[in-house]
Design a protein around this motif. Structure first.
Motif, PDB file in Angstrom:
ATOM      1  N   LEU A 247     -17.877   5.963  -8.653  1.00  0.00           N
ATOM      2  CA  LEU A 247     -16.963   6.242  -7.458  1.00  0.00           C
ATOM      3  C   LEU A 247     -16.387   5.080  -6.671  1.00  0.00           C
ATOM      4  CD1 LEU A 247     -18.370   9.564  -6.251  1.00  0.00           C
ATOM      5  CD2 LEU A 247     -16.607   9.304  -7.647  1.00  0.00           C
TER       6      LEU A 247
ATOM      7  N   ARG B 156       0.632   2.282 -19.631  1.00  0.00           N
ATOM      8  CA  ARG B 156      -0.359   2.547 -18.695  1.00  0.00           C
ATOM      9  C   ARG B 156      -1.574   2.031 -19.194  1.00  0.00           C
ATOM     10  NH1 ARG B 156       0.852   9.157 -17.103  1.00  0.00           N
ATOM     11  NH2 ARG B 156       2.903   8.802 -16.678  1.00  0.00           N
TER      12      ARG B 156
ATOM     13  N   GLU C 278     -13.313   9.376  -3.418  1.00  0.00           N
ATOM     14  CA  GLU C 278     -13.958  10.522  -4.320  1.00  0.00           C
ATOM     15  C   GLU C 278     -13.654  10.615  -5.725  1.00  0.00           C
ATOM     16  OE1 GLU C 278     -12.232  10.948  -1.482  1.00  0.00           O
ATOM     17  OE2 GLU C 278     -12.856  12.329  -0.038  1.00  0.00           O
ATOM     18  N   LEU C 279     -12.830   9.482  -6.156  1.00  0.00           N
ATOM     19  CA  LEU C 279     -12.276   8.957  -7.312  1.00  0.00           C
ATOM     20  C   LEU C 279     -12.920   7.998  -7.794  1.00  0.00           C
ATOM     21  CD1 LEU C 279      -8.515   9.635  -7.372  1.00  0.00           C
ATOM     22  CD2 LEU C 279     -10.128  11.141  -7.865  1.00  0.00           C
ATOM     23  N   THR C 280     -13.288   7.774  -9.250  1.00  0.00           N
ATOM     24  CA  THR C 280     -13.819   6.459  -9.772  1.00  0.00           C
ATOM     25  C   THR C 280     -12.928   5.351  -9.628  1.00  0.00           C
ATOM     26  OG1 THR C 280     -13.118   6.905 -11.936  1.00  0.00           O
ATOM     27  CG2 THR C 280     -15.118   8.143 -11.489  1.00  0.00           C
TER      28      THR C 280
ATOM     29  N   PHE D  36      -7.465  14.613  -1.970  1.00  0.00           N
ATOM     30  CA  PHE D  36      -8.216  13.675  -1.426  1.00  0.00           C
ATOM     31  C   PHE D  36      -7.525  13.000  -0.226  1.00  0.00           C
ATOM     32  CE2 PHE D  36     -11.009  14.161  -5.135  1.00  0.00           C
ATOM     33  CZ  PHE D  36     -11.776  15.085  -4.807  1.00  0.00           C
ATOM     34  N   ALA D  37      -6.620  12.320  -0.685  1.00  0.00           N
ATOM     35  CA  ALA D  37      -5.937  11.188  -0.171  1.00  0.00           C
ATOM     36  C   ALA D  37      -4.159  11.401  -0.319  1.00  0.00           C
ATOM     37  CB  ALA D  37      -6.223   9.900  -0.269  1.00  0.00           C
TER      38      ALA D  37
ATOM     39  N   VAL E 127      -2.055   8.067   0.577  1.00  0.00           N
ATOM     40  CA  VAL E 127      -2.345   6.966  -0.524  1.00  0.00           C
ATOM     41  C   VAL E 127      -1.579   7.330  -1.851  1.00  0.00           C
ATOM     42  CG1 VAL E 127      -3.922   5.871  -1.912  1.00  0.00           C
ATOM     43  CG2 VAL E 127      -4.681   6.310   0.334  1.00  0.00           C
TER      44      VAL E 127
ATOM     45  N   GLU F  27      -9.924   5.817 -12.185  1.00  0.00           N
ATOM     46  CA  GLU F  27      -8.976   6.705 -11.762  1.00  0.00           C
ATOM     47  C   GLU F  27      -8.272   6.431 -10.710  1.00  0.00           C
ATOM     48  OE1 GLU F  27     -11.727  10.891 -12.707  1.00  0.00           O
ATOM     49  OE2 GLU F  27     -11.848   9.998 -10.772  1.00  0.00           O
TER      50      GLU F  27
ATOM     51  N   LEU G 210      -5.072  14.102 -12.237  1.00  0.00           N
ATOM     52  CA  LEU G 210      -5.580  12.971 -11.389  1.00  0.00           C
ATOM     53  C   LEU G 210      -4.437  13.187  -9.977  1.00  0.00           C
ATOM     54  CD1 LEU G 210      -6.934  10.389 -10.961  1.00  0.00           C
ATOM     55  CD2 LEU G 210      -5.325   9.420 -12.407  1.00  0.00           C
ATOM     56  N   ARG G 211      -3.249  13.465 -10.451  1.00  0.00           N
ATOM     57  CA  ARG G 211      -2.461  13.665  -9.222  1.00  0.00           C
ATOM     58  C   ARG G 211      -2.876  14.602  -8.184  1.00  0.00           C
ATOM     59  NH1 ARG G 211       1.492  12.701 -13.553  1.00  0.00           N
ATOM     60  NH2 ARG G 211       2.748  11.050 -13.045  1.00  0.00           N
TER      61      ARG G 211
ATOM     62  N   LEU H 140       0.561   5.419 -12.544  1.00  0.00           N
ATOM     63  CA  LEU H 140       1.207   6.694 -13.081  1.00  0.00           C
ATOM     64  C   LEU H 140       2.552   6.508 -13.040  1.00  0.00           C
ATOM     65  CD1 LEU H 140      -1.093   9.645 -11.359  1.00  0.00           C
ATOM     66  CD2 LEU H 140      -1.006   8.867 -13.686  1.00  0.00           C
TER      67      LEU H 140
ATOM     68  N   ARG I 139      -5.002  -2.196  -7.976  1.00  0.00           N
ATOM     69  CA  ARG I 139      -4.268  -0.526  -8.091  1.00  0.00           C
ATOM     70  C   ARG I 139      -2.622  -0.816  -7.911  1.00  0.00           C
ATOM     71  NH1 ARG I 139      -6.163   3.900  -4.285  1.00  0.00           N
ATOM     72  NH2 ARG I 139      -5.100   2.672  -2.771  1.00  0.00           N
ATOM     73  N   ALA I 140      -2.592  -1.538  -7.158  1.00  0.00           N
ATOM     74  CA  ALA I 140      -0.815  -1.863  -6.593  1.00  0.00           C
ATOM     75  C   ALA I 140      -0.106  -2.419  -7.727  1.00  0.00           C
ATOM     76  CB  ALA I 140      -0.864  -2.451  -5.168  1.00  0.00           C
TER      77      ALA I 140
ATOM     78  N   GLY J  67      -7.565   1.382   1.373  1.00  0.00           N
ATOM     79  CA  GLY J  67      -6.681   2.795   1.151  1.00  0.00           C
ATOM     80  C   GLY J  67      -7.287   3.245  -0.254  1.00  0.00           C
TER      81      GLY J  67
ATOM     82  N   ARG K 261      -5.766   4.039 -12.563  1.00  0.00           N
ATOM     83  CA  ARG K 261      -4.983   4.778 -13.275  1.00  0.00           C
ATOM     84  C   ARG K 261      -3.821   5.480 -12.518  1.00  0.00           C
ATOM     85  NH1 ARG K 261      -8.363   9.067 -16.062  1.00  0.00           N
ATOM     86  NH2 ARG K 261      -6.115   9.990 -16.093  1.00  0.00           N
ATOM     87  N   LEU K 262      -4.243   5.815 -11.180  1.00  0.00           N
ATOM     88  CA  LEU K 262      -3.461   6.514 -10.287  1.00  0.00           C
ATOM     89  C   LEU K 262      -2.336   5.397  -9.911  1.00  0.00           C
ATOM     90  CD1 LEU K 262      -3.167   8.678  -8.386  1.00  0.00           C
ATOM     91  CD2 LEU K 262      -4.589   7.805  -6.646  1.00  0.00           C
ATOM     92  N   GLY K 263      -2.717   4.216  -9.907  1.00  0.00           N
ATOM     93  CA  GLY K 263      -1.591   3.195  -9.412  1.00  0.00           C
ATOM     94  C   GLY K 263      -0.729   3.094 -10.359  1.00  0.00           C
TER      95      GLY K 263
ATOM     96  N   VAL L  54      -9.395   5.588  -2.815  1.00  0.00           N
ATOM     97  CA  VAL L  54      -9.605   7.124  -2.943  1.00  0.00           C
ATOM     98  C   VAL L  54     -11.077   7.108  -3.246  1.00  0.00           C
ATOM     99  CG1 VAL L  54      -9.091   9.300  -3.678  1.00  0.00           C
ATOM    100  CG2 VAL L  54      -7.428   7.694  -3.517  1.00  0.00           C
TER     101      VAL L  54
ATOM    102  N   HIS M 273       3.031  -1.116  -1.577  1.00  0.00           N
ATOM    103  CA  HIS M 273       2.502  -1.487  -0.068  1.00  0.00           C
ATOM    104  C   HIS M 273       1.029  -0.916  -0.180  1.00  0.00           C
ATOM    105  CE1 HIS M 273       2.291   0.037   4.298  1.00  0.00           C
ATOM    106  NE2 HIS M 273       1.788  -1.030   4.210  1.00  0.00           N
TER     107      HIS M 273
ATOM    108  N   LEU N 251       1.965   6.542  -1.422  1.00  0.00           N
ATOM    109  CA  LEU N 251       2.369   5.181  -1.690  1.00  0.00           C
ATOM    110  C   LEU N 251       2.171   4.666  -2.972  1.00  0.00           C
ATOM    111  CD1 LEU N 251       0.793   3.369   1.529  1.00  0.00           C
ATOM    112  CD2 LEU N 251       3.372   3.637   0.846  1.00  0.00           C
ATOM    113  N   LEU N 252       1.616   5.275  -3.738  1.00  0.00           N
ATOM    114  CA  LEU N 252       1.426   5.146  -5.161  1.00  0.00           C
ATOM    115  C   LEU N 252       2.497   5.721  -6.040  1.00  0.00           C
ATOM    116  CD1 LEU N 252      -2.295   4.840  -5.387  1.00  0.00           C
ATOM    117  CD2 LEU N 252      -0.681   2.957  -5.289  1.00  0.00           C
TER     118      LEU N 252
END
Lengths: 240, 292
Positions: free
Chosen positions: A136, A115, A95-97, B174-175, B178, A100, B167-168, A107, A152-153, A91, A103-105, A93, A85, B181-182
């Motif tokens: 950032l 990954r 504050e993250l690069t 921060f969010a 978000v 990052e 990272l988590r 995980l 990211r999705a 959406g 990578r968050l997407g 973040v 979604h 949703l990820l």
């Protein structure tokens, strides 16, 4: 042919508090197609996506992804079941690069190899992000952020992509780019896309099917071409 | 000049204790926007656990290790069992719950261990170090204290920066919407945040109690000063927490040394009021330092 659908929604009822927004919404999206979800402000388009992804708990109905009912599961589990979604309104973040964020997407992919491969894919598909990966995400423009949230999705290798107003607030040139990207995701990656848009014209231009919502009810569902050709419907609900 | 050196080094050593408490508060605040008033009580309780282990085994390091482990366990259990149910309720509920936890922990410690003051051993010698004939105002144990907190903070920073768990943690801070949703399992991340906070609290408790005494309220004033350090640092910046702790430690050391040591806690509270009046968001709450 509901059996072959990647995403099937049956008689979905959902809302906030005392207010019922979605009234028995039904739809079926075949694999590898784009379904445009259209309608005026307050028609329930965003609520529909939020309910599919678990942010709003449905009161009734079923949400089937590849035949499995995901209704009433938690958002994180629905994401893990292959539904990505991308909410409206950037959406990222901040504050993250950029790396990052990507990578968050990814995980929820198991294993570092998967990954890393997903990250390499993302950079190959979006060289713009590769150039700035250490910056950032807050330094990106609106259009670039939209690219980043979609990229990211994709890191999660979803089968169903829910896109909420990806063209909102973007310059016309960026709108074209984002729409091109959505079309390529269907054509190249075989994604099933549910595309919520205010901009009905550009959404129908790339969609296979369309669904028009009014006050939480489905008032029309047909081929994109059929909807585009229906002058009365366009005037009444779509504003073009 | 020698006094100045002594006060500075001594201040840094004490400041690292405040930094550890501040870090534990920041870890929870970032993830949940809850100020954990029971942090001092948790630290006190795990220090009693360390004391008990040292009594039975005679080994300081066994007590030290068990206290850290107890901090991890206590933090996660409290988050899961007591704090989690206040999620999605009014913020005041969580405040009252953590204050209630503090009273509960202090009461339990009194029932189990009694209210008397107990001495707690130091890891290393507490005799003052000298450079040549000049006293430095710190002991080998102070050096250990500062190194332990700094080392733990550096490990934490590396985990935040370079691991997927980090990272988590950062994404959730921060969010959270978000992150969910990820596919990030927010609940587990918050439990981990409390566990890490429990660890840093336990570290502070074991390290500071060798220079005070152990009793059910023994961490109250340390908690207030740690909170002040966290506010100076901006409450959501781990780096700010460490810097805030050192700044507060040094300032209070000068104040105690030059103005008289009876009023150190008062100076600490004055510093808190001053920071809240002049810069309520803290010195480190700008977007730039939130990076870490």
């Amino acid at each position: 042919m509901p059996d072959a659908a990647a995403l099937t929604i049956e008689d979905l009822v959902a809302g906030y508090g005392q207010v019922t927004v979605l009234q028995e919404v039904t739809l079926a999206a075949r694999p590898g197609t784009i379904t445009a979800v259209l309608g005026a402000n307050g028609a329930g388009k965003t609520t529909l996506l939020r309910t599919i992804s678990g942010l709003v708990k449905p009161r009734a109905g079923r949400i089937l992804v590849d035949g499995i009912d995901l209704a009433r599961r938690r958002p994180e589990d629905i994401t893990r079941a292959g539904v990505a979604h991308v909410p409206e309104g950037q959406g990222v973040v901040t504050e993250l690069t950029i790396e990052e964020n990507l990578r968050l997407g990814g995980l929820i992919r198991s294993g570092g190899a998967a990954r890393s491969a997903a990250l390499a894919d993302a950079y190959q598909r979006f060289p713009l992000l590769a150039e700035r990966k250490r910056r950032l995400a807050g330094t990106l423009s609106g259009g670039e952020r939209q690219i980043l949230v979609i990229a990211r999705a994709l890191m999660a290798a979803p089968r169903v992509l829910l896109l909420d107003e990806p063209s909102l607030g973007l310059a016309p040139r960026m709108v074209t780019q984002v729409m091109d990207l959505v079309r390529r995701l269907r054509d190249d990656a075989g994604l099933t896309v549910l595309l919520v848009e205010q901009n009905a014209r550009s959404a129908l231009a790339i969609a296979d099917h369309g669904l028009v919502l009014n006050l939480g009810k489905v008032v029309a569902a047909a081929d994109a071409a059929t909807l585009s050709a229906d002058v009365a419907l366009r005037r009444h609900y779509l504003g073009f | 000049m020698q006094e100045f050196l002594e006060f500075t080094l001594g201040g840094i050593a004490t400041g690292m204790i405040y930094a550890a408490i501040a870090l534990s508060l920041v870890l929870i605040w970032r993830g949940t926007r809850i100020l954990n008033y029971s942090q001092g009580g948790m630290a006190m309780f795990t220090t009693y656990v360390a004391w008990l282990v040292i009594q039975h085994t005679g080994s300081y390091w066994a007590g030290f290790a068990v206290a850290l482990a107890a901090g991890l366990v206590l933090g996660s259990v409290l988050e899961f069992a007591v704090v989690r149910p206040t999620e999605n309720k009014a913020p005041l509920n969580a405040v009252i719950v953590t204050i209630g936890l503090l009273i509960l922990l202090e009461g339990l410690a009194g029932i189990i261990y009694g209210g008397q003051y107990r001495s707690f051993p130091a890891a290393f010698s507490i005799k003052g170090l000298k450079a040549g004939s000049v006293g430095l105002g710190i002991s080998p144990n102070d050096v250990f204290t500062a190194a332990a907190v700094l080392g733990a903070a550096v490990i934490l920073a590396l985990v935040f920066r370079y691991t997927s768990v980090g990272l988590r943690l950062r994404a959730t801070a921060f969010a959270p919407a978000v992150a969910r949703l990820l596919g990030v399992r927010i609940g587990r991340v918050l439990t981990l945040g409390w566990a890490l906070a429990g660890l840093f609290g336990a570290l502070a408790g074991v390290l500071v109690t060798s220079s005070t005494f152990l009793y059910p309220n023994s961490m109250d004033s340390i908690f207030v000063l740690g909170f002040t350090a966290a506010v100076i640092g901006g409450l959501d910046s781990p780096v700010g927490a460490v810097v805030g702790g050192i700044v507060l430690g040094v300032v209070l050391s000068y104040a105690g040394g030059y103005l008289g040591s009876n009023l150190v806690l008062v100076y600490g509270l004055a510093a808190l009021v001053l920071v809240l009046m002049i810069r309520p968001t803290g010195l480190f709450s700008s977007g730039v330092t939130r990076r870490v």
